[in-house]
Design a protein around this motif. Structure first.
Motif, short mmCIF file in Angstrom:
data_model
loop_
_atom_site.label_atom_id
_atom_site.label_comp_id
_atom_site.label_asym_id
_atom_site.label_seq_id
_atom_site.Cartn_x
_atom_site.Cartn_y
_atom_site.Cartn_z
N HIS A 50 -2.39 -1.83 6.03
CA HIS A 50 -3.33 -1.71 5.29
C HIS A 50 -2.76 -2.57 4.98
O HIS A 50 -3.43 -3.74 4.57
CB HIS A 50 -3.32 -0.50 4.05
CG HIS A 50 -4.25 0.97 5.13
ND1 HIS A 50 -5.29 1.59 4.33
CD2 HIS A 50 -5.65 0.70 5.79
CE1 HIS A 50 -6.10 2.59 5.33
NE2 HIS A 50 -5.88 1.83 6.21
N HIS A 73 0.44 5.40 0.97
CA HIS A 73 -1.12 6.93 1.24
C HIS A 73 0.41 8.24 0.61
O HIS A 73 1.63 8.48 1.62
CB HIS A 73 -1.14 6.50 2.20
CG HIS A 73 -2.80 5.95 2.11
ND1 HIS A 73 -3.45 6.23 2.28
CD2 HIS A 73 -2.12 4.64 2.75
CE1 HIS A 73 -4.65 5.20 2.41
NE2 HIS A 73 -3.57 4.06 2.38
N ASP A 121 0.43 -0.96 -0.13
CA ASP A 121 0.44 0.35 -0.20
C ASP A 121 0.90 1.09 0.10
O ASP A 121 1.99 1.09 0.49
CB ASP A 121 -0.99 0.22 1.10
CG ASP A 121 -2.11 1.18 0.99
OD1 ASP A 121 -2.69 1.03 -0.20
OD2 ASP A 121 -2.64 1.03 2.22
MG MG Z 1 -4.90 2.46 1.98
#
Ligand code: MG
Length: 158
Positions: free
Chosen positions: A44, A12, A10
């Motif tokens: 995540h 961000h 993941d």
């Molecule tokens: Mg995420």
């Protein structure tokens, strides 16, 4: 015995005016990660590793980012739900390994607390929970401090 591995990844974006949460721990920093939830990129990735090992889809499918009930949610709640789901399918978590890629802030001082936090939710010994951090030598989006990425693997048995 069935032995399954899973991989999660993941990313961000780092922005001003947000808290920075990684592996369920709040870090003091000038910026935080942007997202529909608390944007804990490491949790995540870990959720996707666990879901992947059990072939139960992915975090975006389970917790859609256009669903208001997940707005600003603590990602530890999402991880608890993932653990419940894989457990209900008869899977046992053996170990997990998480790598966080960030140029800043320094992650190392927080790793013991991160491991304990994840182990408590996963219901496994801290010794079976690895959290590591690396930089990219200032290369790429992580190196330019535009974002933070995380990779995770999980081993499940049934
Ligand atoms: Mg995420």
């Amino acid at each position: 015995m069935r032995i399954h591995t899973g991989l999660g990844y993941d990313v961000h974006r780092l922005v001003e005016g947000r808290e920075l949460w990684l592996c369920g721990v709040r870090l003091e920093h000038t910026r935080g990660l942007l997202g529909h939830s608390d944007a804990d990129v490491a949790i995540h990735a870990l959720c996707d590793a666990l879901l992947g090992a059990a072939a139960l889809g992915d975090i975006g499918h389970l917790f859609p980012d256009n669903d208001p009930q997940y707005k600003g949610i603590d990602s530890k709640i999402l991880l608890r739900e993932v653990v419940r789901r894989i457990g209900s399918e008869g899977w046992t978590v053996q170990n997990v390994d998480v790598t966080i890629t960030a140029q800043a802030p320094k992650i190392a001082p927080h790793i013991p607390q991160m491991r304990e936090t994840l182990a408590a939710i996963l219901g496994i010994p801290t010794a079976d929970v690895s959290v590591k951090a690396t930089t990219t030598e200032r290369l790429g989006f992580e190196g330019r401090k535009e974002g933070i990425s995380a990779l995770a693997t999980a081993l499940l048995t049934q």
